[in-house]
Design a protein around this motif. Structure first.
Motif, PDB file in Angstrom:
ATOM      1  N   ILE A 248      60.747  77.696-197.044  1.00 53.28           N
ATOM      2  CA  ILE A 248      62.105  78.163-197.354  1.00 53.28           C
ATOM      3  C   ILE A 248      62.762  78.764-196.104  1.00 53.28           C
ATOM      4  CG2 ILE A 248      63.435  79.859-198.702  1.00 53.28           C
ATOM      5  CD1 ILE A 248      61.521  79.321-201.035  1.00 53.28           C
TER       6      ILE A 248
ATOM      7  N   VAL B   9      62.132  71.954-201.395  1.00 51.81           N
ATOM      8  CA  VAL B   9      61.552  72.963-200.500  1.00 51.81           C
ATOM      9  C   VAL B   9      61.064  74.175-201.295  1.00 51.81           C
ATOM     10  CG1 VAL B   9      62.098  74.570-198.620  1.00 51.81           C
ATOM     11  CG2 VAL B   9      62.915  72.220-198.516  1.00 51.81           C
ATOM     12  N   VAL B  10      61.744  74.464-202.400  1.00 47.92           N
ATOM     13  CA  VAL B  10      61.399  75.649-203.193  1.00 47.92           C
ATOM     14  C   VAL B  10      59.946  75.591-203.665  1.00 47.92           C
ATOM     15  CG1 VAL B  10      61.995  76.955-205.273  1.00 47.92           C
ATOM     16  CG2 VAL B  10      63.798  75.958-203.868  1.00 47.92           C
TER      17      VAL B  10
ATOM     18  N   ALA C 137      64.261  76.073-194.061  1.00 48.33           N
ATOM     19  CA  ALA C 137      65.504  75.519-194.608  1.00 48.33           C
ATOM     20  C   ALA C 137      66.681  76.464-194.409  1.00 48.33           C
ATOM     21  CB  ALA C 137      65.323  75.198-196.087  1.00 48.33           C
ATOM     22  N   THR C 138      66.438  77.761-194.403  1.00 47.99           N
ATOM     23  CA  THR C 138      67.547  78.724-194.338  1.00 47.99           C
ATOM     24  C   THR C 138      67.857  79.194-192.919  1.00 47.99           C
ATOM     25  OG1 THR C 138      65.983  80.501-194.816  1.00 47.99           O
ATOM     26  CG2 THR C 138      67.226  79.606-196.682  1.00 47.99           C
TER      27      THR C 138
ATOM     28  N   MET D 208      67.802  77.784-202.813  1.00 49.12           N
ATOM     29  CA  MET D 208      66.512  78.139-202.218  1.00 49.12           C
ATOM     30  C   MET D 208      65.846  79.298-202.961  1.00 49.12           C
ATOM     31  SD  MET D 208      65.830  76.126-199.664  1.00 49.12           S
ATOM     32  CE  MET D 208      66.600  74.775-200.536  1.00 49.12           C
ATOM     33  N   SER D 209      66.427  79.692-204.092  1.00 43.39           N
ATOM     34  CA  SER D 209      65.865  80.779-204.914  1.00 43.39           C
ATOM     35  C   SER D 209      65.812  82.099-204.164  1.00 43.39           C
ATOM     36  CB  SER D 209      64.452  80.435-205.408  1.00 43.39           C
ATOM     37  OG  SER D 209      64.484  79.304-206.201  1.00 43.39           O
TER      38      SER D 209
ATOM     39  N   SER E 250      68.219  70.474-192.446  1.00 39.12           N
ATOM     40  CA  SER E 250      69.077  71.451-193.112  1.00 39.12           C
ATOM     41  C   SER E 250      70.266  71.797-192.216  1.00 39.12           C
ATOM     42  CB  SER E 250      68.260  72.706-193.452  1.00 39.12           C
ATOM     43  OG  SER E 250      69.064  73.651-194.134  1.00 39.12           O
TER      44      SER E 250
ATOM     45  N   LYS F  91      71.728  79.361-200.661  1.00 41.28           N
ATOM     46  CA  LYS F  91      70.644  80.332-200.805  1.00 41.28           C
ATOM     47  C   LYS F  91      70.178  80.418-202.257  1.00 41.28           C
ATOM     48  CE  LYS F  91      71.192  83.105-196.700  1.00 41.28           C
ATOM     49  NZ  LYS F  91      71.150  84.461-196.131  1.00 41.28           N
TER      50      LYS F  91
ATOM     51  N   LEU G 274      67.335  69.170-200.500  1.00 41.62           N
ATOM     52  CA  LEU G 274      66.422  70.202-200.014  1.00 41.62           C
ATOM     53  C   LEU G 274      65.824  71.038-201.153  1.00 41.62           C
ATOM     54  CD1 LEU G 274      68.388  71.273-196.823  1.00 41.62           C
ATOM     55  CD2 LEU G 274      66.026  70.445-196.838  1.00 41.62           C
ATOM     56  N   GLN G 275      66.217  70.720-202.382  1.00 41.40           N
ATOM     57  CA  GLN G 275      65.730  71.487-203.521  1.00 41.40           C
ATOM     58  C   GLN G 275      64.200  71.546-203.587  1.00 41.40           C
ATOM     59  OE1 GLN G 275      67.393  70.115-207.227  1.00 41.40           O
ATOM     60  NE2 GLN G 275      67.312  72.192-208.038  1.00 41.40           N
TER      61      GLN G 275
END
Lengths: 156, 420
Positions: free
Chosen positions: A138, A131-132, A141-142, A101-102, A74, A98, A128-129
């Motif tokens: 998450i 990952v949700v 990823a963030t 990442m929901s 990421s 973000k 990276l979708q």
């Protein structure tokens, strides 16, 4: 349940194995350190912001530290996506990512240009979708993105 | 409950029978059984603990220590029976030397806040070790910041044992030596009796963090000649929400109370209060009553297995894990801590082929293999190991050697994804 292939896409593993923009930038570049206290990951984000004709631009970015495949890939994709973009575009991309990442965002935050968020292109970051589907990851990823915001706040 | 002393030297526990007592292992995830290798974190619960707690709530629940009716008297007796069972489990001299807390972290904080504040002043030395859990570091850091006490550290040897070469000078002038009996990261078992003797020879008290040790070994605080022992219920098949502190009676008697409130007082006036005798002095407010009932059942469960048998079983599984994982993976796996099973418990932190522990754990989860990935609340130790995180597989009474093999197979599938 979601399969690992949703998480570990080839492009993610590629960025993990061969991270882009690794290294450091000397001052006056801004430097922020991000921690994931859950897993002990640490990430360093260096950004060089220069004034241009259309406002401040992220002229260079480097990433250091260590972490899992998700946090490292990421960070690597982020560094590619933001280099050369205006700070306003970068802030919009952070918001867009973000959303991917929901993560609920503060809609009243006026520092982000919503038109730019609409037009922001995630490109490779779309990988990276998956990952949700693994909520524990998450934060991995963030991590780089929150660290980037810290670094931008320093250079503001 | 059936006794499980099989009498077979090669098999100290009948793991299949033990497993059958744990209803969680009836659960399948994706059609496969759970391979629970995270007992150093927290243990699963046997049916007898679950039944004891629900039966108590359904038939015998009442306040303790404060009401005259029979139901309340029975509940008080049941609560105090848990204290006596705890006393016997660690071979303490007196039941009122056992104090119930929220968890082992609170037990350690109680020692620091009560004994520490009453006895330590600027410049006083407390000795810790490089393999302590944050719960045995941070409260001392807090006291150091507020009081100016000085912390010293026992270093480690290359194979993750305490390096006692300079123990005497480190203890010189120390008022307390607080150390783990077994590392939650390395699995290392420390020489508790020797460390207690060294502390006393230097005029220091000996505080033992028994969280990882007590659930897996025969514990005897009198044989150790320790001064304090902190440990937790949820790591020994009991419920979360209750921790234990054992302290030497003379020390506990002389200490000021920790939390103030109901139950811990003898009298309260407008101008002050006097404290209740032990153990109530340290048990302010309504205690974890139901949890104490569950703890009692857990101690009975473990006692029926026999703690010496538990230890034997874990040494066997440790020997198998060390041998089979290193034979199968060679230099691709680094297992931290002692290689001699006499010097360690069945808790293994490891690095595998440069794959980040978080990724490893994710891949292992596909096979329902539950391991901890992270810094294990021991960041100073992790810095020494040069790893921000490790994966940790920890085995207990319900694990057998076949689960070591499942772990190894799952590691192979991690290689398939991350291999280069």
């Amino acid at each position: 349940m979601a399969g690992l292939e949703d998480l570990y896409r080839e492009i993610i593993l590629d960025h993990y194995r061969t991270p882009r923009n690794r290294g450091e930038l000397p001052p006056p570049a801004a430097h922020a350190v991000g921690h994931n206290p859950l897993c002990g990951d640490e990430i360093d984000v260096y950004v060089e912001v220069q004034d241009g004709p259309n406002g401040a631009v992220v002229s260079d970015v480097k990433v250091g530290g260590q972490g899992c495949s998700i946090s490292q890939s990421s960070a690597s994709m982020m560094s590619q996506a933001i280099k050369g973009k205006s700070v306003a575009e970068v802030r919009a991309l952070v918001r867009r990512f973000k959303g991917l990442m929901s993560i609920d965002v503060d809609e009243s935050d006026t520092s982000v240009d919503l038109a730019l968020v609409e037009s922001a292109k995630l490109g490779d970051l779309e990988a990276l979708q998956g990952v949700v589907k693994f909520p524990v990851r998450i934060k991995c990823a963030t991590l780089a993105w929150n660290t980037l915001l810290d670094a931008l706040a320093q250079s503001a | 409950m059936a006794t499980r002393h099989s009498g077979d030297a090669a098999m100290s526990l009948d793991v299949a029978a033990v497993r059958a007592d744990f209803p969680i292992f009836d659960r399948l995830i994706d059609g496969q059984p759970i391979v629970y290798l995270d007992s150093a974190n927290t243990t699963q619960k046997p049916q007898s603990v679950i039944d004891a707690m629900s039966t108590f709530m359904a038939t015998a629940y009442a306040p303790i220590n404060r009401s005259a009716y029979r139901l309340a008297a029975e509940a008080t007796d049941a609560f105090e029976a848990a204290r006596s069972a705890t006393q016997k489990f660690i071979n303490a001299r007196r039941a009122h030397e056992v104090v119930f807390t929220k968890n082992a972290t609170e037990s350690l904080n109680l020692i620091v806040r009560s004994w520490g504040y009453a006895n330590l002043h600027a410049g006083d030395v407390v000795l810790l070790t490089h393999m302590e859990h944050h719960a045995n570091i941070v409260p001392w850091h807090q006291l150091a910041a507020e009081r100016g006490i000085v912390l010293r550290w026992v270093p480690l040897t290359a194979d993750g044992q305490l390096d006692l070469t300079n123990l005497a000078p480190l203890l010189d002038g120390a008022k307390a030596f607080s150390f783990t009996a077994m590392s939650n990261v390395l699995g290392t078992i420390t020489p508790v009796r020797e460390l207690c003797a060294a502390a006393h020879a230097a005029g220091a008290i000996a505080i033992v963090d028994g969280c990882q040790y007590v659930p897996h070994n025969v514990t005897d605080v009198q044989a150790w000649d320790a001064d304090f022992l902190a440990f937790s219920s949820h790591k020994l098949c009991g419920p979360s929400g209750i921790g234990m502190l054992w302290g030497r009676e003379t020390l506990l008697d002389a200490m000021p109370p920790f939390l103030g409130g109901g139950n811990m007082i003898a009298d309260v006036r407008l101008d002050g209060f006097t404290t209740a005798p032990l153990p109530a002095k340290f048990e302010a407010g309504t205690p974890p009553i139901i949890e104490a009932i569950g703890l009692h059942a857990a101690l009975q469960f473990l006692s029926s297995l026999g703690m010496a048998n538990v230890r034997d079983h874990e040494m066997q599984i440790s020997a198998y894990a060390l041998r089979s994982l290193t034979e199968r993976f060679g230099d691709d796996i680094t297992i931290h801590g002692p290689t001699n099973v006499e010097a360690r418990g069945a808790t293994f932190s490891f690095a595998f082929r440069d794959i980040h522990p978080h990724d490893l754990s994710q891949v292992l989860d596909q096979r329902n293999v539950c391991v901890r990935a992270g810094h294990h609340c021991a960041k100073p130790l992790m810095r020494l190991l040069g790893a921000p995180a490790t994966a940790r597989a920890s085995f207990y009474i319900y694990n057998d050697e076949s689960e070591v093999d499942i772990l190894a197979d799952a590691l192979d599938s991690a290689s398939d994804i991350f291999g280069t």
